[in-house]
Design a protein around this motif. Structure first.
Motif, mmCIF file in Angstrom:
data_model
loop_
_atom_site.group_PDB
_atom_site.id
_atom_site.type_symbol
_atom_site.label_atom_id
_atom_site.label_comp_id
_atom_site.label_asym_id
_atom_site.label_seq_id
_atom_site.Cartn_x
_atom_site.Cartn_y
_atom_site.Cartn_z
ATOM 1 N N GLY A 105 0.782 -1.226 0.000
ATOM 2 C CA GLY A 105 0.000 0.000 0.000
ATOM 3 C C GLY A 105 0.816 1.280 0.000
ATOM 4 O O GLY A 105 0.551 2.197 -0.762
ATOM 5 N N ASP A 106 1.843 1.347 0.850
ATOM 6 C CA ASP A 106 2.601 2.584 0.970
ATOM 7 C C ASP A 106 4.110 2.397 0.810
ATOM 8 O O ASP A 106 4.868 3.336 1.026
ATOM 9 C CB ASP A 106 2.304 3.258 2.303
ATOM 10 N N ALA A 107 4.531 1.196 0.462
ATOM 11 C CA ALA A 107 5.944 0.898 0.184
ATOM 12 C C ALA A 107 6.853 1.136 1.367
ATOM 13 O O ALA A 107 8.021 1.475 1.200
ATOM 14 C CB ALA A 107 6.438 1.670 -1.049
#
Length: 116
Positions: A105-107
């Motif tokens: 989702g947000d690395a």
């Protein structure tokens, strides 16, 4: 300048950081291994290691000190009776952090933290 300001804020106020540390420490001591972000794992490591070192005392005072941070009686008993004696000959380094990749989702970097 941030001289003498150890620790990470993790986008939380101080009470939320304390609650997070207690919850993750309880989960780690109950399960033996948890997956979290790398920064949270790096903050959790000294917290858990100090708890285990305190528990190695083995007396009532040590149990009460551990119970201040771990509010689950079963986990406190497990730390005092199983985990602390297992590390009696070891002078630190009770946990291991393994990077597992990035979250989709947000690395952000994910990691496993486990008891050695």
């Amino acid at each position: 300048m941030r001289h003498g300001r150890a620790g990470r804020k993790l986008n939380r106020n101080s009470s939320a950081r304390t609650a997070l540390a207690r919850a993750q420490a309880t989960a780690l001591l109950r399960e033996g291994r948890i997956q979290t972000t790398l920064t949270k794992a790096k903050e959790l490591r000294p917290y858990v290691e100090k708890l285990i070192t305190t528990a190695k005392g083995g007396d009532l005072h040590a149990r009460r000190l551990v119970a201040q941070d771990i509010h689950d009686k079963e986990v406190v008993s497990k730390v005092m009776e199983e985990i602390a004696p297992r590390y009696a000959e070891r002078s630190g380094g009770y946990t291991r952090i393994l990077k597992t990749g990035v979250r989709r989702g947000d690395a952000t970097t994910m990691a496993l933290i486990e008891l050695v």
